[in-house]
Every structure is written in C-alpha cells, then in structure tokens.
Design a protein around this motif. Structure first.
Motif, PDB file in Angstrom:
ATOM      1  N   PRO A   6       0.814  -1.239   0.000  1.00 25.35           N
ATOM      2  CA  PRO A   6       0.000   0.000   0.000  1.00 25.35           C
ATOM      3  C   PRO A   6       0.838   1.277   0.000  1.00 25.35           C
ATOM      4  CG  PRO A   6      -0.845  -1.584   1.594  1.00 25.35           C
ATOM      5  CD  PRO A   6       0.458  -2.143   1.093  1.00 25.35           C
ATOM      6  N   TRP A   7       2.018   1.238   0.680  1.00 26.27           N
ATOM      7  CA  TRP A   7       2.808   2.451   0.749  1.00 26.27           C
ATOM      8  C   TRP A   7       3.486   2.813  -0.576  1.00 26.27           C
ATOM      9  CZ3 TRP A   7       7.475   0.628  -0.583  1.00 26.27           C
ATOM     10  CH2 TRP A   7       7.834  -0.669  -0.162  1.00 26.27           C
ATOM     11  N   ALA A   8       3.421   1.886  -1.554  1.00 21.79           N
ATOM     12  CA  ALA A   8       4.027   2.194  -2.853  1.00 21.79           C
ATOM     13  C   ALA A   8       3.199   3.214  -3.634  1.00 21.79           C
ATOM     14  CB  ALA A   8       4.191   0.925  -3.677  1.00 21.79           C
ATOM     15  N   ASP A   9       1.903   3.317  -3.298  1.00 23.72           N
ATOM     16  CA  ASP A   9       1.008   4.187  -4.052  1.00 23.72           C
ATOM     17  C   ASP A   9       0.949   5.561  -3.391  1.00 23.72           C
ATOM     18  OD1 ASP A   9      -0.764   5.045  -5.930  1.00 23.72           O
ATOM     19  OD2 ASP A   9      -2.527   4.148  -4.974  1.00 23.72           O
ATOM     20  N   LEU A  10       2.082   6.240  -3.353  1.00 19.06           N
ATOM     21  CA  LEU A  10       2.146   7.576  -2.767  1.00 19.06           C
ATOM     22  C   LEU A  10       2.022   8.637  -3.855  1.00 19.06           C
ATOM     23  CD1 LEU A  10       5.101   7.223  -0.194  1.00 19.06           C
ATOM     24  CD2 LEU A  10       2.644   7.118   0.260  1.00 19.06           C
ATOM     25  N   ALA A  11       1.509   9.772  -3.459  1.00 18.19           N
ATOM     26  CA  ALA A  11       1.415  10.888  -4.408  1.00 18.19           C
ATOM     27  C   ALA A  11       2.807  11.347  -4.816  1.00 18.19           C
ATOM     28  CB  ALA A  11       0.630  12.039  -3.767  1.00 18.19           C
ATOM     29  N   ASP A  12       2.908  11.881  -6.021  1.00 16.78           N
ATOM     30  CA  ASP A  12       4.205  12.333  -6.512  1.00 16.78           C
ATOM     31  C   ASP A  12       4.850  13.335  -5.554  1.00 16.78           C
ATOM     32  OD1 ASP A  12       3.738  10.760  -8.670  1.00 16.78           O
ATOM     33  OD2 ASP A  12       3.444  12.390 -10.116  1.00 16.78           O
ATOM     34  N   ALA A  13       4.031  14.230  -5.005  1.00 13.91           N
ATOM     35  CA  ALA A  13       4.582  15.267  -4.128  1.00 13.91           C
ATOM     36  C   ALA A  13       5.195  14.656  -2.871  1.00 13.91           C
ATOM     37  CB  ALA A  13       3.495  16.269  -3.757  1.00 13.91           C
ATOM     38  N   VAL A  14       4.616  13.564  -2.385  1.00 17.84           N
ATOM     39  CA  VAL A  14       5.148  12.919  -1.182  1.00 17.84           C
ATOM     40  C   VAL A  14       6.482  12.247  -1.487  1.00 17.84           C
ATOM     41  CG1 VAL A  14       4.726  11.155   0.571  1.00 17.84           C
ATOM     42  CG2 VAL A  14       2.835  12.590  -0.232  1.00 17.84           C
ATOM     43  N   VAL A  15       6.537  11.560  -2.631  1.00 19.51           N
ATOM     44  CA  VAL A  15       7.806  10.915  -3.030  1.00 19.51           C
ATOM     45  C   VAL A  15       8.883  11.970  -3.219  1.00 19.51           C
ATOM     46  CG1 VAL A  15       8.941   9.484  -4.765  1.00 19.51           C
ATOM     47  CG2 VAL A  15       6.587   8.986  -4.091  1.00 19.51           C
ATOM     48  N   ILE A  18      10.199  13.102   0.142  1.00 21.24           N
ATOM     49  CA  ILE A  18      11.130  12.105   0.706  1.00 21.24           C
ATOM     50  C   ILE A  18      12.502  12.262   0.073  1.00 21.24           C
ATOM     51  CG2 ILE A  18      11.624   9.647   0.908  1.00 21.24           C
ATOM     52  CD1 ILE A  18       8.605   9.146   0.986  1.00 21.24           C
ATOM     53  N   ALA A  19      12.529  12.425  -1.262  1.00 14.92           N
ATOM     54  CA  ALA A  19      13.808  12.564  -1.964  1.00 14.92           C
ATOM     55  C   ALA A  19      14.535  13.828  -1.526  1.00 14.92           C
ATOM     56  CB  ALA A  19      13.575  12.576  -3.470  1.00 14.92           C
ATOM     57  N   ASN A  20      13.783  14.901  -1.284  1.00 18.56           N
ATOM     58  CA  ASN A  20      14.418  16.157  -0.866  1.00 18.56           C
ATOM     59  C   ASN A  20      15.073  16.038   0.503  1.00 18.56           C
ATOM     60  OD1 ASN A  20      14.010  17.867  -3.075  1.00 18.56           O
ATOM     61  ND2 ASN A  20      11.906  18.305  -2.468  1.00 18.56           N
ATOM     62  N   ARG A  21      14.620  15.098   1.301  1.00 19.07           N
ATOM     63  CA  ARG A  21      15.195  14.899   2.635  1.00 19.07           C
ATOM     64  C   ARG A  21      16.374  13.925   2.620  1.00 19.07           C
ATOM     65  NH1 ARG A  21      11.897  16.788   6.827  1.00 19.07           N
ATOM     66  NH2 ARG A  21       9.922  17.678   6.082  1.00 19.07           N
ATOM     67  N   LEU A  22      16.762  13.513   1.429  1.00 14.42           N
ATOM     68  CA  LEU A  22      17.918  12.616   1.269  1.00 14.42           C
ATOM     69  C   LEU A  22      18.994  13.360   0.476  1.00 14.42           C
ATOM     70  CD1 LEU A  22      16.099   9.275   0.327  1.00 14.42           C
ATOM     71  CD2 LEU A  22      17.027   9.912   2.548  1.00 14.42           C
ATOM     72  N   PRO A  23      19.871  14.099   1.128  1.00 16.27           N
ATOM     73  CA  PRO A  23      20.882  14.877   0.397  1.00 16.27           C
ATOM     74  C   PRO A  23      21.963  14.021  -0.244  1.00 16.27           C
ATOM     75  CG  PRO A  23      21.222  15.080   2.762  1.00 16.27           C
ATOM     76  CD  PRO A  23      19.940  14.333   2.581  1.00 16.27           C
TER      77      PRO A  23
END
Length: 425
Positions: A6-15, A18-23
């Motif tokens: 279920p967690w794979a179906d995230l909105a683009d903005a959420v993904v 997450i990426a922005n918090r991974l420098p």
C-alpha cells in the motif's frame, strides 16, 4: 501486473518530499530502486537539484576501500578503484576527486612511487617525482640549482595543488624529506614542483626549527605553510624556465603566543583552513599522547587592534627572495591568532593539505562541527607493515555536554594507509 504494498502508491509530491530529505546522491538512487511506482513518480517530476557536495571519508578496509558519507548519517557506500591503487597509501587530496597516493616500488624495498590520481575518473593520473636533487654544499635558504649533484629518494609527507592539475601552470606544494646522510638535510623541507616535473629541485629549508611545516593550504593566491611553532610561511613560486628551480617570494609571519593555551592537553595536530576569506588555525587536542581526540580550538589569523592586550611581537615579517634580505620597520606586519568563540555554523573537515570549510545553513538538518579522521601511525616491527589504527575519526560539536561524537563506522586497523577525505567539490 505485480502487486505492490500500500505504501508504494504515494502521491508524486510525497515521493518528491522524501527525496528532498535525502541529500546523499547514493540514498536517492536507492530510493528510486525501492519500487517501480516510486521510480516512475520521480521520473515524472522535474529533476532534483544536485545535493550539496561534502567530503567522503575513505575507509581503507582490508578487501578494498569503501567510503563513509556524512550526508547519509555515516553510511558506508562501495568504492571501486583499480587494482594498482587498491592498497595505496594516501597523503592528501584535492577538489574534484583528486587524491595523492603512493605505492610500493616494485624493485626497491622501502621506496615508494607517487601519483596524483582522480578517484572518480581513475584513467586521469599524473606521475609525481620520486627523486629530490640535492646540493651538498652548506645549506642556506635558496633553491638547489646545481643539476649534476646526486639525487636521493623523495619522501612526500603532505601536498596540495595551486589549481586543477589540467590547468596551465599547475604547481604542487608540500613538505618533503629525503634520506641523505648529510647534516641539516634531514630537516623537513618546503618544496614546489610543476605537475609534470620528474625531479624535485625547488626545495627550501633553514636550520632554524621554526621552518618545520605541519600543514599547507592555498590561500589568497599563495601557499601558506603552518609550522610547529604556529607561525606561517607564505611562498609564491614562479617557474621561469624548464629545468630550473622556481623563484619564490617569501613572507614569514611570526605570531605571539600570548594568551594562547590548550588547558594542559596534548596537541595532536594543527591544521590550516580557509573559511569565507579568513584563514583559520584548528588545533586538535587529546588528554595525553596516544589517546583519542577530546577537544579542538579554532583561531582566526588577524592583525592586532589598538586595544588588544597583546605584547609586541618578538618576530617580524621577513620578506626575501632566494635568500634573506635585510628587514626594515616598513616590512613589519604583526599578526595574532584570535580565538574563535564558536564555530558560527561552520562545518570544518580537517586533514593535512586537504582541510575544507562549509556553511551548515546550506545543509538542512546539519549543524556546525569539526569532522576529523585518524592519521596516526602505530609503528612497525621488523619487516611488518605499519599499522594505522583508523579508530579516532569522529565529529566534535563544541557542546559542553557531548563534545565528541561518533558519526563514522568503526573499522579494523589498516596495514597500508590511514583515512583521507575524498573532496567532491
């Protein structure tokens, strides 16, 4: 179609958040590999801004090197290097992925071959000199100009560059030694050579121990050498013709020790760091010799102000070219090391010849601190290789409650090199 959690179906903005918090760029690659919906979500969005680049800590593991990334919380990433430098010894680094390495000479026991190689693009390699050309006459402060004198094997302790090695006029500067059995020649020397020179002939030293260099940095268009006595020697070499030693304009900056102490602690190392136009001296301390780092003190080079309670300096700035010239009152420039009360948001990565400063505000979630690695050599017995403990590599925050904290993975001692920064900027 494959079933996804279920967690794979995230909105683009959420993904994207997450990426922005991974420098760390490696963490972002792993994020895209978690599942196909996340990868497709990232592909639909505009490209992410490249993460800010901080130095990696190269870990000399037994099988092959790896590196630890501060931006990913000290996580270890694989690091693939050619076989010929898999167990090389590092003695410095430079921006853009360049590293100074030495390898055992195939035909001479105890001798080394020296290289400057790009660890991101290892075909880019420069062969560095392995010989130093000596003038056996009485040593004075001047370049060794006689070309028919014997040569001795060269031992490079630390080095840095004036610019990217592919730029015209790139000069290597460092402090070196040789094994000549001549009085005075064992003293550590300051040396300059061009990136394609085969022999070091542009070296300088004085009998005075004040010239014993412990670090070097390029600052304001000239090389600055820090000495054991916490003075600075500034040298700006000019190579006029092929095969000739450089002409160097020197400046010796003498600092008063008034008001500068280390609370009775042992000084492990001293480093020079350029930070926002300032030149900093970072002093690393431990309770006793051989023990782990316990504290740092940071000083900024400055000229005394009229209200400073500092005595007149015993030494003066000496300006000379080739050999010392007479000093006059017009040549006097006084300097002091002014202690910096706080790091003021600086992230300092310290190492001989490769110290760098960064602004913590550019890295969300990070704060100021001093990152350091273990460059101790525990010694060797007989024909056994030297052991590098590689255990005193951490971060100093300056906080009273917890001043030193572990942020890099533990590793076993290395028998071929200490750690070093891989400078990505």
């Amino acid at each position: 179609m494959a079933d996804f959690p279920p967690w794979a179906d995230l909105a683009d903005a959420v993904v994207r958040e997450i990426a922005n918090r991974l420098p760390c760029v490696y963490d972002r690659v792993h994020l895209a590999g978690v599942c196909r919906p996340w990868r497709e979500s990232l592909e639909r969005l505009p490209p992410l801004h490249p993460p800010p680049k901080l130095p990696y800590l190269i870990l000399p593991l037994a099988e092959q090197p790896a590196f630890s990334c501060v931006l990913s919380g000290g996580a270890t990433h694989p690091f693939f290097v050619p076989e010929w430098i898999r167990h090389a010894c590092y003695f410095g680094s430079y921006d853009g992925g360049w590293a100074f390495v030495s390898t055992a000479h195939p035909r001479a026991q105890g001798y080394r071959d020296y290289f400057l190689t790009n660890l991101n693009q290892t075909p880019n390699t420069f062969v560095l000199p392995v010989w130093i050309q000596l003038d056996r006459e009485e040593p004075v402060l001047r370049p060794r100009q006689k070309r028919l004198r014997p040569r001795d094997p060269l031992f490079i302790n630390a080095a840095t560059l004036s610019s990217d090695p592919f730029m015209d006029g790139c000069v290597v500067a460092g402090f070196v030694n040789n094994c000549a059995p001549v009085p005075g020649h064992h003293r550590q020397k300051i040396a300059f050579w061009r990136i394609d020179d085969k022999v070091v002939i542009g070296y300088f030293f004085m009998e005075d121990a004040c010239w014993d260099a412990v670090d070097v940095v390029r600052h304001n268009g000239a090389f600055h050498f820090l000495t054991k006595g916490e003075h600075i020697i500034v040298g700006n070499p000019v190579f006029a013709e092929a095969g000739a030693p450089p002409q160097v304009q020197w400046e010796y900056r003498c600092f008063s020790s008034h008001g500068r102490g280390y609370d009775g602690q042992h000084v492990v190392a001293r480093y020079l760091v350029e930070s926002s136009g300032d030149l900093l001296m970072v002093v690393r301390c431990s309770p006793r010799p051989g023990e782990f780092t316990s504290a740092f003190k940071v000083f900024r080079m400055a000229q005394p102000e009229e209200d400073d309670d500092a005595p007149s300096l015993d030494g003066r700035t000496m300006l000379f070219v080739g050999r010392p010239c007479s000093r006059s009152d017009g040549d006097v420039v006084r300097y002091i090391w002014r202690e910096v009360p706080s790091l003021e948001g600086r992230m300092l990565f310290v190492g001989r010849g490769c110290s760098r400063s960064y602004d913590a505000d550019q890295y969300p979630g990070f704060e100021g601190g001093i990152y350091f690695f273990d460059h101790r050599i525990a010694g060797q017995l007989g024909d056994a290789p030297a052991q590098y403990p590689c255990s005193d590599c951490r971060k100093w925050t300056g906080k009273p409650a917890l001043q030193v904290e572990r942020c890099f993975p533990e590793q076993d001692p290395s028998n071929y090199t200490s750690q070093v920064w891989l400078l990505n900027g």
